[in-house]
Design a protein around this motif. Sequence first.
Motif, PDB file in Angstrom:
ATOM      1  N   CYS A  17      -4.182  -0.476  -0.116  1.00  7.77           N
ATOM      2  CA  CYS A  17      -4.925  -1.502   0.700  1.00  7.77           C
ATOM      3  C   CYS A  17      -6.572  -1.282   0.603  1.00  7.77           C
ATOM      4  CB  CYS A  17      -4.410  -1.778   1.948  1.00  7.77           C
ATOM      5  SG  CYS A  17      -4.994  -0.269   3.307  1.00  7.77           S
ATOM      6  N   PHE A  32      -0.175   4.098   0.926  1.00 14.28           N
ATOM      7  CA  PHE A  32      -0.416   5.079   2.102  1.00 14.28           C
ATOM      8  C   PHE A  32      -0.208   4.562   3.199  1.00 14.28           C
ATOM      9  CE2 PHE A  32      -4.085   7.452  -0.222  1.00 14.28           C
ATOM     10  CZ  PHE A  32      -3.197   7.739  -1.480  1.00 14.28           C
ATOM     11  N   CYS A  33       0.275   3.176   3.476  1.00 17.01           N
ATOM     12  CA  CYS A  33       0.604   2.539   4.862  1.00 17.01           C
ATOM     13  C   CYS A  33       1.544   1.516   4.478  1.00 17.01           C
ATOM     14  CB  CYS A  33      -0.714   1.928   5.522  1.00 17.01           C
ATOM     15  SG  CYS A  33      -1.403   0.731   4.835  1.00 17.01           S
ATOM     16  N   CYS A  43       0.850  -1.358  -0.081  1.00 16.23           N
ATOM     17  CA  CYS A  43       0.028   0.229  -0.071  1.00 16.23           C
ATOM     18  C   CYS A  43       0.908   1.320   0.065  1.00 16.23           C
ATOM     19  CB  CYS A  43      -0.914  -0.069   1.260  1.00 16.23           C
ATOM     20  SG  CYS A  43      -2.160   1.394   1.331  1.00 16.23           S
ATOM     21  N   HIS A  78      -7.675   2.007   2.355  1.00 17.77           N
ATOM     22  CA  HIS A  78      -6.957   3.387   1.551  1.00 17.77           C
ATOM     23  C   HIS A  78      -7.717   3.281   0.455  1.00 17.77           C
ATOM     24  CE1 HIS A  78      -3.881   3.767   4.831  1.00 17.77           C
ATOM     25  NE2 HIS A  78      -4.451   4.967   4.795  1.00 17.77           N
TER      26      HIS A  78
END
Length: 393
Positions: A321, A276-277, A274, A324
């Motif tokens: 993910c 963003f994470c 992901c 997100h």
Amino acid sequence: MAKAPHFVIKNNFQKGGRLYEDLLTPEILEDLCLRTTNRPDFTCDFDNEGYNKGKMAILEYRGKRIYISFLEGPIRSRNASFQSLPSALSRYLLDPSPRKAMYFYVHPDTTGNFETDYFLFMYRLMKTAGVSFLNLSDHISQQISAFATPDDIIIYKERLRRKGKGNNSTYITRGPTGAVEIYGKTYGANKYETTLLSVAAARVADSAVSLYEVEEGGLSALPAMSRAALAALGNVTIIPYSDAIEVAEFEADDSLRSVRFIYNLLERLGRKKCAFCDCEIPQIIQGAHIWPVASIKQDTSLSLDEKLAHALDGNNGLWLCENHHKLLDSGTLFLSADGLVKCRRLLGSNDRTFVDRITTSKTLPPEILQEGFIDYLGRRNVHLDENAFLEFA
Ligand SMILES: [Zn+2]
């Protein structure tokens, strides 16, 4: 005493008019015989029909059939050195004999560096596929171990990719149900790595393996023998993937779970992780479109071919993910043109705290922010009001 081991060797090289009887001298054959049967004496037939496709010798001894594939000659390119092995491996896999073995032998005439990162990867795949080495340890300093799981292969291949040492035609990942997925170009030199990788993955997979044959310019399809060998493994499904299928799916569905799009993202971004994470569980990582497919379809200025090209472009996507992906597409999160992740201004403070906590990467790295990607961000954001979003504190 049992009958002496007997070699059967196709004599003609595929190219160059050379003969295997010149390459495989009695001394070499004796060495091969000793290493595989513990006997130095042998008989040998060089067969002048056809040519030696797998660069190999077959040795029969006490009802056992032993396949030996050779590395020989100057190492030119990585593919040229391994193009015979999958043919030999396919022959071996398709042999119904219950007593059989497959070996790899480095001929003393081999010159050049065959301990590169890429070669080491291929040796590990070979070992995973069930190939034993007769004398590799005499020639390279590293120990070769088999991969224990498909995930080990995924991680190792990503490391090669990051070093720029990979072969960028075959990718391995896991799909939404956890099944192993291989995306491979299967024409020309690409088919060698695809075949070997598929056999290795199938050997250690805890699930079904899907091999997506990615067509390019009308070219696809593994050789018939490779297809048969993969089918014989029992847990591999080969799925041809043509431009025609792509068009049909694009017209049918706005979310477009496209093989080509996944392939292009694997090529551009590497393995599923992901943006963003820190989540890298492939089952819940999705290919998220930046310029959404539904918006592409509504653009009346574009032809169908142009729309499809935008929908499949690797620059028009990110790995996200499921959380997100949904947060971005529902307008809770916003991605600005300079790669900052912003949060909807009007979000409740509990929700904001939660989203803040799970969003561990709030700035996209420069390697993702390439021109094409930024262009797609512009197309996405033209309908959104950036002032409705705030940077995380
Ligand atoms: Zn995430």
